[in-house]
Design an enzyme around this catalytic site. Structure first.
Site, short mmCIF file in Angstrom:
data_model
loop_
_atom_site.label_atom_id
_atom_site.label_comp_id
_atom_site.label_asym_id
_atom_site.label_seq_id
_atom_site.Cartn_x
_atom_site.Cartn_y
_atom_site.Cartn_z
N GLY A 90 0.84 -1.20 0.00
CA GLY A 90 0.00 0.00 0.00
C GLY A 90 0.87 1.24 0.00
N LEU A 91 0.95 1.92 -1.14
CA LEU A 91 1.87 3.06 -1.29
C LEU A 91 1.11 4.32 -1.68
CD1 LEU A 91 4.64 1.10 -3.24
CD2 LEU A 91 4.66 1.71 -0.80
N ARG B 215 -1.10 -1.75 -6.04
CA ARG B 215 -1.81 -2.10 -7.27
C ARG B 215 -1.48 -1.15 -8.41
NH1 ARG B 215 -8.01 -2.79 -5.71
NH2 ARG B 215 -7.53 -0.80 -4.69
N LYS C 9 -5.66 4.42 18.65
CA LYS C 9 -5.78 5.33 17.51
C LYS C 9 -7.23 5.71 17.27
CE LYS C 9 -4.46 7.49 13.71
NZ LYS C 9 -5.54 7.41 12.74
N HIS D 138 -8.06 8.32 19.76
CA HIS D 138 -7.37 9.53 19.28
C HIS D 138 -8.22 10.23 18.23
CE1 HIS D 138 -4.95 11.38 16.05
NE2 HIS D 138 -4.13 11.80 17.00
N ASN D 139 -8.74 9.47 17.26
CA ASN D 139 -9.53 10.08 16.20
C ASN D 139 -10.88 10.58 16.71
OD1 ASN D 139 -7.40 9.28 14.59
ND2 ASN D 139 -8.69 8.49 12.96
N GLU E 108 -10.14 13.83 18.15
CA GLU E 108 -9.91 14.74 17.02
C GLU E 108 -11.24 15.26 16.46
OE1 GLU E 108 -8.75 13.61 12.63
OE2 GLU E 108 -6.99 13.42 13.94
#
Length: 291
Positions: A7-8, A31, A164, A167-168, A171
């Site tokens: 995953g980039l 992909r 996390k 955390h969100n 936020e």
């Protein structure tokens, strides 16, 4: 050390670069062949020397599940999978069991930092057995911000993504508070420069924060946010936070209200407000507006 990264996208691509800058080898698969170093998960696994560590940065849900399923067939006992996406913590527990049956380790990692992480570092919250975490530690050290803080072994499998998620949720509530204050300031005639009021809060006040800095950046680009539509999507983690609060009988009124405010933003002509207007007209004779 060597790392396989699946995953980039906006996050994954920048994470690959930051890890490489720290001197590690990263072999990335996506992909999109234009950004990938290899062109299949099998090629990625075959390119790594054992014991392997493969970090997954794909959307939560079906995409993560299918990726982990395929890695489970390709990896060997002693290898480790890290899920660094925004998966739900209950999925982590499931993945740890599934991979554990094949003697493949699993670590979940909540990652915060967005598009700024490449230069500033990423806040990391990871969960799993200490032995597995230790094998990934050089990568955590490469990704985290400089200094003593910004990364934590939060606890057992699932604890990273649970942390996390909370955390969100926080936020959500912080952004909602800034947004409500901004709207009120914009509404009154007496305040003539709302953007500079926000800017003045950046130093010396108890509400200064990075989110406030980003709000000022946004107002510098578009002073009255005229270019934007009042619509805000939710990633799912706000919902999961509220659901976890219900499951544990923990009151979260601010976070819950901020989530519902996002739902309201998707209604151009709110059905609820129609009913409220109708009721106010019925009991008090208050005026209503017709289309």
């Amino acid at each position: 050390m060597e790392l396989g990264l699946v995953g980039l996208g906006k996050m994954g691509g920048n994470m690959r670069e930051r890890i490489r800058r720290a001197g590690h080898t990263v072999i990335g698969y996506d992909r999109n062949p234009d950004v990938a170093d290899v062109h299949s998960l099998k090629e990625l696994v075959d390119s790594l020397k054992g014991p392997r560590v493969v970090w997954v940065m794909v959307p939560a849900g079906a995409a993560t599940q299918s990726t982990i399923d395929e890695l489970g067939e390709l990896l060997s006992p002693g290898d480790i999978v890290v899920d660094g996406g925004n998966s739900r913590w209950t999925d982590d527990e499931k993945h740890a069991v599934e991979l554990g049956l094949k003697d493949i380790g699993f670590v979940d990692c909540g990652v915060s930092g967005g598009v700024w992480g490449l230069e500033n570092g990423y806040a990391l919250m990871y969960g799993g057995d200490a032995e597995n975490v230790a094998k990934v530690q050089p990568i955590f050290d490469a990704l985290k911000p400089e200094g003593d803080f910004g990364a934590v072994h939060a606890g057992k499998v699932g604890s990273g993504h649970f942390s996390k998620m909370v955390h969100n949720g926080i936020e959500y509530a912080m952004m909602q508070a800034y947004a409500e204050g901004w709207e009120l300031l914009e509404k009154v005639d007496s305040v003539t420069d709302v953007r500079e009021v926000f800017r003045s809060w950046q130093e010396g006040t108890v509400i200064r924060s990075w989110l406030l800095d980003l709000a000022v950046n946004a107002l510098d680009d578009d002073e009255h946010l005229d270019k934007l539509k009042g619509f805000a999507q939710d990633s799912g983690e706000g919902r999961w936070t509220v659901e976890a609060a219900i499951d544990n009988a923990v009151p979260l009124p601010a976070i819950t209200a901020s989530l519902f405010a996002r739902f309201a933003s998707r209604q151009d002509d709110s059905p609820q407000m129609k009913m409220i207007a109708a009721l106010r007209n019925q009991f008090g004779g208050h005026a209503v507006e017709s289309k």
